[in-house]
Design a protein around this motif. Structure first.
Motif, mmCIF file in Angstrom:
data_model
loop_
_atom_site.group_PDB
_atom_site.id
_atom_site.type_symbol
_atom_site.label_atom_id
_atom_site.label_comp_id
_atom_site.label_asym_id
_atom_site.label_seq_id
_atom_site.Cartn_x
_atom_site.Cartn_y
_atom_site.Cartn_z
ATOM 1 N N TYR A 120 0.430 -4.879 7.103
ATOM 2 C CA TYR A 120 0.109 -6.131 5.999
ATOM 3 C C TYR A 120 1.353 -6.583 5.025
ATOM 4 O O TYR A 120 1.436 -7.234 4.389
ATOM 5 C CB TYR A 120 -0.973 -5.869 5.113
ATOM 6 N N ALA A 121 2.499 -5.918 5.600
ATOM 7 C CA ALA A 121 3.667 -6.271 4.515
ATOM 8 C C ALA A 121 4.028 -7.478 4.955
ATOM 9 O O ALA A 121 4.038 -8.081 6.044
ATOM 10 C CB ALA A 121 4.931 -5.380 5.086
ATOM 11 N N PHE A 122 4.617 -8.377 3.664
ATOM 12 C CA PHE A 122 5.049 -9.635 4.049
ATOM 13 C C PHE A 122 6.515 -10.101 3.205
ATOM 14 O O PHE A 122 6.701 -9.265 2.356
ATOM 15 C CB PHE A 122 4.163 -10.738 3.559
ATOM 16 N N TYR B 21 3.482 3.303 9.318
ATOM 17 C CA TYR B 21 2.028 3.515 8.512
ATOM 18 C C TYR B 21 1.286 2.369 8.653
ATOM 19 O O TYR B 21 1.679 1.222 8.758
ATOM 20 C CB TYR B 21 2.370 3.826 7.175
ATOM 21 N N ASP B 22 -0.036 2.730 8.808
ATOM 22 C CA ASP B 22 -0.947 1.560 8.928
ATOM 23 C C ASP B 22 -0.878 0.335 7.813
ATOM 24 O O ASP B 22 -1.059 -0.817 8.184
ATOM 25 C CB ASP B 22 -2.312 2.003 9.076
ATOM 26 N N ASN C 105 5.781 -9.576 7.914
ATOM 27 C CA ASN C 105 6.951 -8.535 8.578
ATOM 28 C C ASN C 105 6.643 -7.791 9.871
ATOM 29 O O ASN C 105 7.632 -8.030 10.594
ATOM 30 C CB ASN C 105 7.111 -7.538 7.224
ATOM 31 N N TRP C 106 5.287 -7.634 10.188
ATOM 32 C CA TRP C 106 4.902 -6.790 11.372
ATOM 33 C C TRP C 106 3.788 -7.578 12.241
ATOM 34 O O TRP C 106 3.688 -7.041 13.273
ATOM 35 C CB TRP C 106 4.326 -5.552 10.838
ATOM 36 N N GLY D 249 0.603 -1.285 -0.186
ATOM 37 C CA GLY D 249 0.029 -0.098 0.018
ATOM 38 C C GLY D 249 0.749 1.303 0.052
ATOM 39 O O GLY D 249 2.159 1.167 -0.091
ATOM 40 N N ASP D 250 -0.010 2.567 0.234
ATOM 41 C CA ASP D 250 0.615 3.733 0.226
ATOM 42 C C ASP D 250 -0.019 4.490 1.227
ATOM 43 O O ASP D 250 -1.151 3.858 1.802
ATOM 44 C CB ASP D 250 0.309 4.563 -1.130
ATOM 45 N N PRO D 251 0.842 5.505 2.098
ATOM 46 C CA PRO D 251 -0.127 6.290 3.045
ATOM 47 C C PRO D 251 -1.350 6.580 2.717
ATOM 48 O O PRO D 251 -1.550 7.109 1.369
ATOM 49 C CB PRO D 251 0.965 7.454 3.195
ATOM 50 N N GLY D 252 -2.291 6.365 3.762
ATOM 51 C CA GLY D 252 -3.773 6.726 3.078
ATOM 52 C C GLY D 252 -4.568 5.495 2.770
ATOM 53 O O GLY D 252 -5.681 5.620 2.922
#
Length: 208
Positions: free
Chosen positions: A162-164, A157-158, A97-98, A67-70
Motif C-alpha cells: 500500500y505504499a504510495f 512485506y505485505d 509504488n507497488w 505500516g510495519d511488519p506484522g
C-alpha cells in the motif's frame, strides 16, 4: 499615515507558500519533523525520501510505507502544522509504488475536527498523476485502501503493497488566530491601505 501603515504591517497575516519537491533529502531516509516547517508523522511507519528516478517519479519524491511488519491493514500518515499555523494543501503528484488500483484519501483536520477530504481513486503502478484540491487545517491525513493488484511481483512485506509516493506538494502555511481558525488571507496592499486610512482618521480627529 506612516504610523497607520506600520501598524498594518505588524498585524498583517503571515503567509509562507512553497512547492515541496523533496530534492534536498537523503535517499531512502526518514523525513524528520521540522522539514519544510512541518511535522511528519505516521502510525506505524515513516515518511521517507525516495531516490531520483524511482517508482515512476523523474526526480526525488516522498513516500509513505503505511505500516510495519506484522500490520494487516495500512496505517495513515499525517503532516502537521506547528502551533499557531494552518496548512493549506492545494495539490501535488501522487502514485502507487507497488500496486494498481490504490485509493488515497487526503483529509484535513482543524482542532481535531474534520475539515474536508478528497478521494484520489485508482492510482496506477508507478504512474504519477497530478491532483488539485483545496484542503485547510492544522493536520493533513493521507490514508490508503484497496482492493489492489500487484502487476510485477510482490514487495518484501505485505504492508508495503500500500505504499504510495507524492511530489510537488503545493503547501501554504498561514498564521492562525486565537482558537485555531485560519487568519483571513487579506492581500497585504489592501490590509495596509485600510489600516493606514484608519490611522489618518485618528490623526484628523486629534487636529480638530
Amino acid at each position: 499615515m506612516i504610523a497607520g501603515l506600520t501598524f498594518g504591517l505588524a498585524f498583517a497575516p503571515s503567509v509562507s507558500a512553497a512547492t515541496l519537491t523533496f530534492e534536498d533529502g537523503n535517499d531512502w531516509f526518514a523525513i524528520q519533523d521540522g522539514y519544510e516547517g512541518l511535522n511528519w508523522q505516521q502510525d506505524g511507519g515513516n515518511f521517507n525520501f525516495g531516490g531520483s528516478g524511482s517508482f515512476g517519479f523523474s526526480s526525488k519524491f516522498a513516500y509513505l510505507n503505511s505500516g510495519d511488519p506484522g500490520d494487516t491493514v495500512p496505517q495513515p500518515g499525517f503532516i502537521g502544522a506547528n502551533d499557531g499555523q494552518i496548512i493549506n494543501l492545494s495539490g501535488g503528484d501522487f502514485s502507487a509504488n507497488w500496486a494498481n488500483g490504490l485509493d488515497l484519501t487526503v483529509s484535513a483536520f482543524l482542532d481535531g475536527n474534520s475539515n474536508g477530504s478528497v478521494s484520489i481513486n485508482d492510482l496506477g503502478y508507478r504512474t504519477p498523476q497530478s491532483q488539485t484540491f483545496d484542503l485547510t487545517g492544522d493536520r493533513i491525513e493521507f490514508a490508503v485502501s484497496g482492493p489492489i493488484t500487484l502487476p510485477n511481483g510482490s514487495p518484501l512485506y505485505d504492508w508495503q503493497q500500500y505504499a504510495f509516493g507524492m511530489d510537488n506538494l503545493n503547501v501554504e502555511l498561514t498564521s492562525a488566530e486565537t482558537g485555531g481558525s485560519a487568519a483571513i488571507p487579506v492581500p497585504a496592499t489592501f490590509a495596509l491601505l485600510g489600516i493606514g486610512l484608519f490611522g489618518v482618521g485618528i490623526v484628523g480627529r486629534r487636529r480638530l
